[in-house]
Design a protein around this motif. Sequence first.
Motif, PDB file in Angstrom:
ATOM      1  N   THR A 282      61.668  21.179 -12.420  1.00 58.26           N
ATOM      2  CA  THR A 282      62.920  21.865 -13.204  1.00 58.26           C
ATOM      3  C   THR A 282      61.864  20.525 -14.691  1.00 58.26           C
ATOM      4  OG1 THR A 282      63.720  21.975 -11.311  1.00 58.26           O
ATOM      5  CG2 THR A 282      65.465  22.472 -13.274  1.00 58.26           C
ATOM      6  N   ALA A 283      63.238  21.571 -15.653  1.00 59.78           N
ATOM      7  CA  ALA A 283      63.357  20.770 -17.312  1.00 59.78           C
ATOM      8  C   ALA A 283      64.834  19.933 -16.758  1.00 59.78           C
ATOM      9  CB  ALA A 283      62.858  21.158 -17.992  1.00 59.78           C
ATOM     10  N   VAL A 284      64.635  18.704 -15.985  1.00 60.55           N
ATOM     11  CA  VAL A 284      65.827  17.529 -16.129  1.00 60.55           C
ATOM     12  C   VAL A 284      65.966  17.136 -17.248  1.00 60.55           C
ATOM     13  CG1 VAL A 284      67.202  16.359 -15.092  1.00 60.55           C
ATOM     14  CG2 VAL A 284      66.242  18.119 -13.800  1.00 60.55           C
ATOM     15  N   ARG A 285      64.666  16.215 -17.417  1.00 61.24           N
ATOM     16  CA  ARG A 285      64.889  15.095 -18.737  1.00 61.24           C
ATOM     17  C   ARG A 285      64.961  16.199 -19.402  1.00 61.24           C
ATOM     18  NH1 ARG A 285      59.817  12.081 -19.775  1.00 61.24           N
ATOM     19  NH2 ARG A 285      58.474  13.647 -20.350  1.00 61.24           N
ATOM     20  N   GLU A 286      64.045  16.970 -20.627  1.00 59.03           N
ATOM     21  CA  GLU A 286      64.544  18.110 -21.744  1.00 59.03           C
ATOM     22  C   GLU A 286      66.233  18.721 -22.194  1.00 59.03           C
ATOM     23  OE1 GLU A 286      62.814  21.681 -24.015  1.00 59.03           O
ATOM     24  OE2 GLU A 286      62.237  21.062 -21.609  1.00 59.03           O
ATOM     25  N   LEU A 287      66.594  19.180 -20.862  1.00 55.40           N
ATOM     26  CA  LEU A 287      67.847  19.797 -20.935  1.00 55.40           C
ATOM     27  C   LEU A 287      68.572  18.328 -20.841  1.00 55.40           C
ATOM     28  CD1 LEU A 287      67.426  22.310 -17.704  1.00 55.40           C
ATOM     29  CD2 LEU A 287      68.160  22.541 -20.094  1.00 55.40           C
ATOM     30  N   ALA A 288      68.666  17.678 -20.096  1.00 55.45           N
ATOM     31  CA  ALA A 288      69.788  16.612 -20.589  1.00 55.45           C
ATOM     32  C   ALA A 288      69.377  15.235 -21.431  1.00 55.45           C
ATOM     33  CB  ALA A 288      69.216  14.752 -19.135  1.00 55.45           C
ATOM     34  N   SER A 289      69.092  16.041 -22.415  1.00 56.59           N
ATOM     35  CA  SER A 289      67.883  15.359 -23.828  1.00 56.59           C
ATOM     36  C   SER A 289      68.889  15.853 -24.669  1.00 56.59           C
ATOM     37  CB  SER A 289      66.980  14.628 -24.047  1.00 56.59           C
ATOM     38  OG  SER A 289      66.111  15.288 -23.953  1.00 56.59           O
ATOM     39  N   SER A 290      68.476  17.461 -24.780  1.00 52.96           N
ATOM     40  CA  SER A 290      68.820  18.235 -25.565  1.00 52.96           C
ATOM     41  C   SER A 290      70.382  18.182 -25.258  1.00 52.96           C
ATOM     42  CB  SER A 290      68.396  19.419 -25.897  1.00 52.96           C
ATOM     43  OG  SER A 290      68.277  19.774 -24.457  1.00 52.96           O
ATOM     44  N   ILE A 291      71.202  18.768 -24.433  1.00 55.37           N
ATOM     45  CA  ILE A 291      72.375  18.465 -24.201  1.00 55.37           C
ATOM     46  C   ILE A 291      73.523  18.239 -23.788  1.00 55.37           C
ATOM     47  CG2 ILE A 291      74.165  20.106 -22.696  1.00 55.37           C
ATOM     48  CD1 ILE A 291      71.453  22.228 -22.135  1.00 55.37           C
ATOM     49  N   GLN A 292      74.774  17.554 -24.909  1.00 56.30           N
ATOM     50  CA  GLN A 292      76.060  17.020 -24.933  1.00 56.30           C
ATOM     51  C   GLN A 292      76.824  17.620 -23.747  1.00 56.30           C
ATOM     52  OE1 GLN A 292      77.082  16.415 -28.277  1.00 56.30           O
ATOM     53  NE2 GLN A 292      78.892  14.944 -28.449  1.00 56.30           N
TER      54      GLN A 292
ATOM     55  N   HIS B 151      71.768  29.612 -24.049  1.00 53.98           N
ATOM     56  CA  HIS B 151      73.421  29.802 -23.529  1.00 53.98           C
ATOM     57  C   HIS B 151      73.261  28.317 -22.407  1.00 53.98           C
ATOM     58  CE1 HIS B 151      73.528  33.979 -24.842  1.00 53.98           C
ATOM     59  NE2 HIS B 151      71.842  33.869 -25.086  1.00 53.98           N
ATOM     60  N   LEU B 152      72.533  27.777 -21.927  1.00 50.02           N
ATOM     61  CA  LEU B 152      72.381  26.458 -21.201  1.00 50.02           C
ATOM     62  C   LEU B 152      73.354  25.511 -21.432  1.00 50.02           C
ATOM     63  CD1 LEU B 152      69.041  25.647 -19.564  1.00 50.02           C
ATOM     64  CD2 LEU B 152      71.139  26.228 -18.276  1.00 50.02           C
ATOM     65  N   ARG B 153      73.312  25.530 -23.318  1.00 47.43           N
ATOM     66  CA  ARG B 153      73.915  24.379 -23.653  1.00 47.43           C
ATOM     67  C   ARG B 153      75.454  24.928 -24.183  1.00 47.43           C
ATOM     68  NH1 ARG B 153      70.626  24.225 -27.957  1.00 47.43           N
ATOM     69  NH2 ARG B 153      70.312  22.356 -27.480  1.00 47.43           N
ATOM     70  N   THR B 154      75.731  27.010 -23.724  1.00 42.87           N
ATOM     71  CA  THR B 154      76.893  26.432 -24.965  1.00 42.87           C
ATOM     72  C   THR B 154      78.057  27.244 -23.531  1.00 42.87           C
ATOM     73  OG1 THR B 154      75.766  28.963 -25.495  1.00 42.87           O
ATOM     74  CG2 THR B 154      76.762  27.560 -26.961  1.00 42.87           C
ATOM     75  N   ALA B 155      77.308  27.576 -22.558  1.00 42.80           N
ATOM     76  CA  ALA B 155      77.876  28.548 -21.199  1.00 42.80           C
ATOM     77  C   ALA B 155      78.469  26.652 -20.704  1.00 42.80           C
ATOM     78  CB  ALA B 155      76.949  29.105 -20.214  1.00 42.80           C
TER      79      ALA B 155
ATOM     80  N   CYS C 203      67.125  27.995 -11.239  1.00 50.21           N
ATOM     81  CA  CYS C 203      68.079  27.787 -12.225  1.00 50.21           C
ATOM     82  C   CYS C 203      69.563  27.529 -11.625  1.00 50.21           C
ATOM     83  CB  CYS C 203      69.096  29.536 -12.386  1.00 50.21           C
ATOM     84  SG  CYS C 203      69.068  30.524 -10.917  1.00 50.21           S
ATOM     85  N   VAL C 204      69.981  26.381 -10.066  1.00 52.23           N
ATOM     86  CA  VAL C 204      70.645  26.233 -10.462  1.00 52.23           C
ATOM     87  C   VAL C 204      70.015  24.624 -11.047  1.00 52.23           C
ATOM     88  CG1 VAL C 204      72.444  25.505  -8.459  1.00 52.23           C
ATOM     89  CG2 VAL C 204      71.324  27.394  -8.357  1.00 52.23           C
ATOM     90  N   VAL C 205      69.177  24.049 -10.949  1.00 44.23           N
ATOM     91  CA  VAL C 205      69.380  22.285 -10.735  1.00 44.23           C
ATOM     92  C   VAL C 205      69.434  22.667 -12.271  1.00 44.23           C
ATOM     93  CG1 VAL C 205      66.927  21.311 -10.359  1.00 44.23           C
ATOM     94  CG2 VAL C 205      67.599  22.016  -9.132  1.00 44.23           C
ATOM     95  N   GLU C 206      68.702  23.518 -12.826  1.00 49.52           N
ATOM     96  CA  GLU C 206      68.885  23.854 -15.004  1.00 49.52           C
ATOM     97  C   GLU C 206      70.594  23.595 -14.721  1.00 49.52           C
ATOM     98  OE1 GLU C 206      65.064  26.101 -15.606  1.00 49.52           O
ATOM     99  OE2 GLU C 206      66.605  27.439 -15.349  1.00 49.52           O
ATOM    100  N   TYR C 207      71.217  24.457 -14.384  1.00 52.97           N
ATOM    101  CA  TYR C 207      72.816  24.499 -14.792  1.00 52.97           C
ATOM    102  C   TYR C 207      73.278  23.090 -14.296  1.00 52.97           C
ATOM    103  CZ  TYR C 207      72.290  29.825 -13.273  1.00 52.97           C
ATOM    104  OH  TYR C 207      72.163  31.002 -13.418  1.00 52.97           O
ATOM    105  N   GLN C 208      72.916  22.550 -13.217  1.00 52.67           N
ATOM    106  CA  GLN C 208      73.551  20.746 -13.357  1.00 52.67           C
ATOM    107  C   GLN C 208      72.960  19.874 -14.288  1.00 52.67           C
ATOM    108  OE1 GLN C 208      72.224  19.658  -8.920  1.00 52.67           O
ATOM    109  NE2 GLN C 208      74.374  20.510  -8.590  1.00 52.67           N
ATOM    110  N   ALA C 209      71.182  20.211 -14.579  1.00 52.85           N
ATOM    111  CA  ALA C 209      70.944  19.295 -15.631  1.00 52.85           C
ATOM    112  C   ALA C 209      71.423  19.696 -16.872  1.00 52.85           C
ATOM    113  CB  ALA C 209      69.497  19.346 -15.967  1.00 52.85           C
ATOM    114  N   ALA C 210      71.644  20.369 -17.081  1.00 58.10           N
ATOM    115  CA  ALA C 210      72.158  20.994 -18.691  1.00 58.10           C
ATOM    116  C   ALA C 210      73.683  21.512 -18.420  1.00 58.10           C
ATOM    117  CB  ALA C 210      72.665  22.241 -18.803  1.00 58.10           C
ATOM    118  N   GLY C 211      74.229  20.306 -17.671  1.00 61.07           N
ATOM    119  CA  GLY C 211      76.284  20.461 -17.783  1.00 61.07           C
ATOM    120  C   GLY C 211      77.004  21.128 -17.236  1.00 61.07           C
ATOM    121  N   LEU C 212      76.668  22.374 -17.340  1.00 60.74           N
ATOM    122  CA  LEU C 212      77.162  23.155 -16.237  1.00 60.74           C
ATOM    123  C   LEU C 212      78.190  22.860 -15.044  1.00 60.74           C
ATOM    124  CD1 LEU C 212      75.384  25.240 -18.977  1.00 60.74           C
ATOM    125  CD2 LEU C 212      75.639  27.146 -16.921  1.00 60.74           C
TER     126      LEU C 212
END
Length: 557
Positions: free
Chosen positions: A333-343, A443-447, A462-471
């Motif tokens: 999962t793109a954990v690193r990318e999501l964590a670095s690009s979403i506050q 959408h991961l950034r704003t949801a 997708c659940v891991v993507e949610y977590q990495a994006a902070g959802l």
Amino acid sequence: MSLLSKSFILTLVTLLITLLLLPKAASYLLSSVLRSIGWSIKKKTNARREIILARVRAEEEEFRSKQAKSSPRTAAEDEDWEKVDNSALGNAGNGKPGDDEWDGIIGFFHPFCNAGGGGERVLWEAVRATQKRWPKATCVVYTGDHDVSKAAMLERVNTRFNIQLHPPTVVLLYLSTRKYVLSSMYPYMTLLGQSLGSLIVAYDAFNLLVPDVFIDTMGYAFTLAFSKLLFPSVPTGAYVHYPTISTDMLESLDDKTGLKGVNAGAGTGWKGYAKRKYWIAFARLYGWVGGKVDVVMCNSSWTSAHIKSLWGPSRKRNNKVAYKEPTVIFPPTAVRELASSIQVDLESERKTREPTILYIAQFRPEKNHPLILRSFARFLNHRKKNQNNNSQPTPRLILIGSVRHSSPDETHIYNLRLLAHELRIRDHTTFLCDASWPTILSHLRTASVGANAMWNEHFGICVVEYQAAGLISVVHDSGGPKEDIVVDLGDGATGFHASTEEEFSAAFEAALALPEEEKVAMRLRARKSAQRFTEEEFWEKWIGEVEKLIGMRKEQK
């Protein structure tokens, strides 16, 4: 009845009698016949093999020539590949540096490689890791996507998954028989029909090219046993996303709630009795097939437990000395990318996050989108009755997923739109088909909330993507999301579990009603949890398992 039909029936009856009366002799005879067929196929495809390898060499030279004239790769790309190399080299299983000079062919059996789901992300990440570990190897993908060229396929992989591959050593071989694994071909005995149909597709694949290593990355285990019977010297590997049959499926036949998948409660009456007996018989056959696989990888603890139960006895009998249990390799999962690009902090909570529920899943029946739609409708109705919430923005539901065109998926999403209209939530619901990665990232950034409704989801990228994006995740209380992802690691909850329409509705309300500080704390705990599912973790374990397969191939020579 024609003479040909009579001859076929006589041959079939003779074969059955032989198998019953002389099982050992019949097994030896059948094995000899299949090996002879395999030898013939390999001889016939040798010329095509040389043509493919020559084309790969030519494309490599052209690629390097163009690369020399253009700007070098970015530092970020180089850093990614260096991490793959560092984790791979020296992982040969004996403490010594591995041989990155191996120049064989690895065949990936994935007839629907353009589907755009989590399974396809695994495939292409596996190809990427393989390319960097063995840069001289050729990665052949057997696909039925005739309408997509290699250039278009790799562009889609980059757009959908943000995965950049080395084009010269990726080869797509197009299957002409993919229809035989479609469920629509088998209105009855679908599991057996698709499994036997996969043998036809595999035969088609082998007649295009016999690889040095054969890996199924989509779940067609019968193709691996077939490969082993035709080509004993070709090591086989399976990356199992979901067992074709499981004890949970058998238990679902007795479910009276209707919550356990598409076959819930189907075990009643004589048809239910027949279905149960058929599934039990198929499970035994599936177990025998699994015994032919050399290296088994599973995507979750849930899948691994079922595969151990189903394939373990047969694999132990066939490999009394070298038997190894399945290796759990969580999907990348793109954990690193999501964590670095979403506050994720109080500032983003107040300025960026919206009362939006996001569901990322392929538009297929098993993903149970209707449960989310009904739960969302119930949540909105309950909210309207609460006078205190009238001044707040109305929450929205966004459904994002890929659609296999010219398939039942298109009908399915049409019915989902109708359901949203009937539930009177159409104005608050958005459907996005085949969205690009930048769109998903936005959408991961704003949801605020991420949902998953599939019963016994094998893992849940997708659940891991949610977590990495902070959802804040609201997931079905089963399978991988329950056992591996949305878990308390000692710091507190990372999300909510639910099974029914009422529970999902209540979880949506609870997640959106959390005070800001508690929301941020849960988002940060979820992000920390997601670090267990990085691309780097996948690459390292994948390379370790493929190293075993290549080692077996070298021993055969």
